[in-house]
Design a protein around this motif. Structure first.
Motif, PDB file in Angstrom:
ATOM      1  N   LEU A 161      17.580  -9.473  56.324  1.00  0.00           N
ATOM      2  CA  LEU A 161      17.419  -8.776  55.051  1.00  0.00           C
ATOM      3  C   LEU A 161      18.569  -7.796  54.843  1.00  0.00           C
ATOM      4  O   LEU A 161      18.792  -6.904  55.661  1.00  0.00           O
ATOM      5  N   LEU A 162      19.305  -7.984  53.760  1.00  0.00           N
ATOM      6  CA  LEU A 162      20.344  -7.034  53.389  1.00  0.00           C
ATOM      7  C   LEU A 162      19.669  -5.851  52.698  1.00  0.00           C
ATOM      8  O   LEU A 162      19.118  -5.994  51.598  1.00  0.00           O
ATOM      9  N   VAL A 163      19.691  -4.711  53.339  1.00  0.00           N
ATOM     10  CA  VAL A 163      18.982  -3.536  52.818  1.00  0.00           C
ATOM     11  C   VAL A 163      19.891  -2.786  51.857  1.00  0.00           C
ATOM     12  O   VAL A 163      20.992  -2.347  52.215  1.00  0.00           O
ATOM     13  N   GLY A 164      19.442  -2.654  50.630  1.00  0.00           N
ATOM     14  CA  GLY A 164      20.227  -1.956  49.630  1.00  0.00           C
ATOM     15  C   GLY A 164      20.205  -0.454  49.842  1.00  0.00           C
ATOM     16  O   GLY A 164      19.274   0.100  50.429  1.00  0.00           O
ATOM     17  N   ARG A 165      21.233   0.199  49.343  1.00  0.00           N
ATOM     18  CA  ARG A 165      21.286   1.655  49.463  1.00  0.00           C
ATOM     19  C   ARG A 165      20.340   2.280  48.446  1.00  0.00           C
ATOM     20  O   ARG A 165      19.974   1.642  47.439  1.00  0.00           O
ATOM     21  N   PRO A 166      19.914   3.518  48.672  1.00  0.00           N
ATOM     22  CA  PRO A 166      19.016   4.185  47.717  1.00  0.00           C
ATOM     23  C   PRO A 166      19.688   4.348  46.355  1.00  0.00           C
ATOM     24  O   PRO A 166      20.860   4.730  46.261  1.00  0.00           O
ATOM     25  N   VAL A 167      18.954   4.032  45.309  1.00  0.00           N
ATOM     26  CA  VAL A 167      19.442   4.199  43.933  1.00  0.00           C
ATOM     27  C   VAL A 167      18.322   4.778  43.084  1.00  0.00           C
ATOM     28  O   VAL A 167      17.145   4.625  43.392  1.00  0.00           O
TER      29      VAL A 167
END
Length: 380
Positions: A161-167
């Motif tokens: 799983l490619l974990v996205g940065r907080p947005v």
């Protein structure tokens, strides 16, 4: 040339106003090729994910430039794509292809957690879900392969799983870049910024051409997208989805056709004309894309997605309440009472598409919040 589908047949009267139509319903490919040969085609192009393989074969038959035949599997199969990216040193993501439950344990040992289960071949977020432990993984794979609760898959991937940065809401932690490729010349055409996904991995649409991301990061993303397309043997247009992680942008996948809503967003935002570029590329005509993003108003295409627990549309009412929202130009209702609303069918369960143009990002965020806060539909 139209496919043998209900939608294609419905569109034939419209398409005949634009030019000659060759209907493929109930015909062999040889007979279709024989009819097309009389037109002496100069180029070939499809905008459908499900017609790429057919288009590759027709391009071969007529000697027309298109995706390389030996690249077809990597363009249409997500596992082969990952292998190409790793071999080219572009990006390495742990994955395993799974066709039977007996393979799940080995796949888990190799990939680890968190992970994502998704079809090897497919589109529209069908049967796509994150898993955090062996039990969740086995359940998700079993459901996808058996089709007992949704569409059946012949093969799925278990992928890191490619974990996205907080947005900040409502923005997404991924972005898409459409590009045009002719040999080694690969250039960005349009950048579609995304809204936050609906659980588990359902797209809520996008906007362009002014992104909330800074220009320098957009250029970095465009460069990665062009390099990804360059590894696959693509000729013509392609759509690249990229995850925004704390370590930098990572490739999610490449689709060998123009992305959804891209032409509409590009035109309404006054940025560029992707469909025109796609046709010129197919014909071998000169085409120099304009800048793939701008700094004017944000044209948006927002998808209203049922909650994950919904199974069916119960009632639709007060659609005009959506149409009255500021900056909304059009509401297209995609569902009727009784329609299925299962997350497993991905975008097939979307209930509405809301389009318009907002003057800036603050106004767009307020519009999205208002869309989600409008009571106009009930679910079971």
């Amino acid at each position: 040339m139209t496919a043998d589908t209900d939608h294609a047949r419905e569109m034939i009267p419209v398409l005949r106003r634009l030019g000659t139509v060759v209907d493929t319903a109930g015909r062999t490919e040889a007979s279709v090729i024989a009819e097309l040969r009389a037109f002496r085609p100069d180029g070939i192009l499809t905008f459908s994910e499900f017609r790429i393989a057919d288009t590759v074969r027709l391009a071969q038959a007529f000697g027309l430039p298109y995706h390389a035949p030996d690249a077809l599997e990597a363009i249409t199969h997500k596992d082969r794509q990952r292998e190409r990216f790793a071999a080219a040193g572009l990006d390495a993501v742990r994955f395993r292809t799974v066709t039977a439950l007996e393979q799940v344990a080995e796949a888990i040992d190799h990939v680890g957690f968190p992970a994502i289960v998704k079809p090897v071949v497919g589109a529209s977020s069908r049967n796509t879900i994150a898993v955090a432990d062996p039990g969740e993984c086995r359940t998700a794979v079993a459901a996808a392969l058996s089709g007992t609760e949704g569409p059946a898959e012949t093969a799925v991937m278990l992928e890191e799983l490619l974990v996205g940065r907080p947005v900040d809401a409502p923005w997404g932690d991924y972005i898409a870049v459409d590009v045009v490729a002719r040999g080694d010349d690969v250039r960005p055409v349009f950048v579609t910024s995304k809204f936050a996904l609906a659980e588990p991995f359902r797209e809520r649409g996008g906007y362009g051409g002014h992104s909330v991301l800074p220009d320098a990061e957009i250029r970095q993303v465009c460069d990665l997208a062009c390099r990804a397309v360059g590894t696959l043997g693509i000729h013509g247009v392609a759509d690249v989805e990229i995850k925004l992680t704390v370590e930098g942008p990572r490739v999610i996948e490449v689709n060998g056709r123009l992305g959804a809503w891209v032409d509409d967003l590009a035109l309404r935002s006054g940025t560029t004309d992707p469909a025109d570029i796609a046709v010129k590329a197919a014909l071998g005509h000169p085409c120099t894309p304009a800048a793939p993003f701008g700094h004017g108003p944000a044209a948006f295409h927002y998808l209203v997605v049922p909650p994950m627990g919904a199974r069916r549309v119960k009632a639709v009412h007060d659609v005009p309440a959506l149409r009255r929202l500021p900056y909304v130009d059009r509401v297209t209702v995609l569902a009727e009472p009784g329609d299925r609303a299962d997350w497993r069918i991905g975008s097939g369960s979307n209930v509405a598409a809301v389009t318009g143009v907002a003057p800036d990002h603050d106004a767009l965020a307020e519009t999205v919040a208002a869309i989600e806060g409008t009571y106009w539909i009930d679910y079971e």
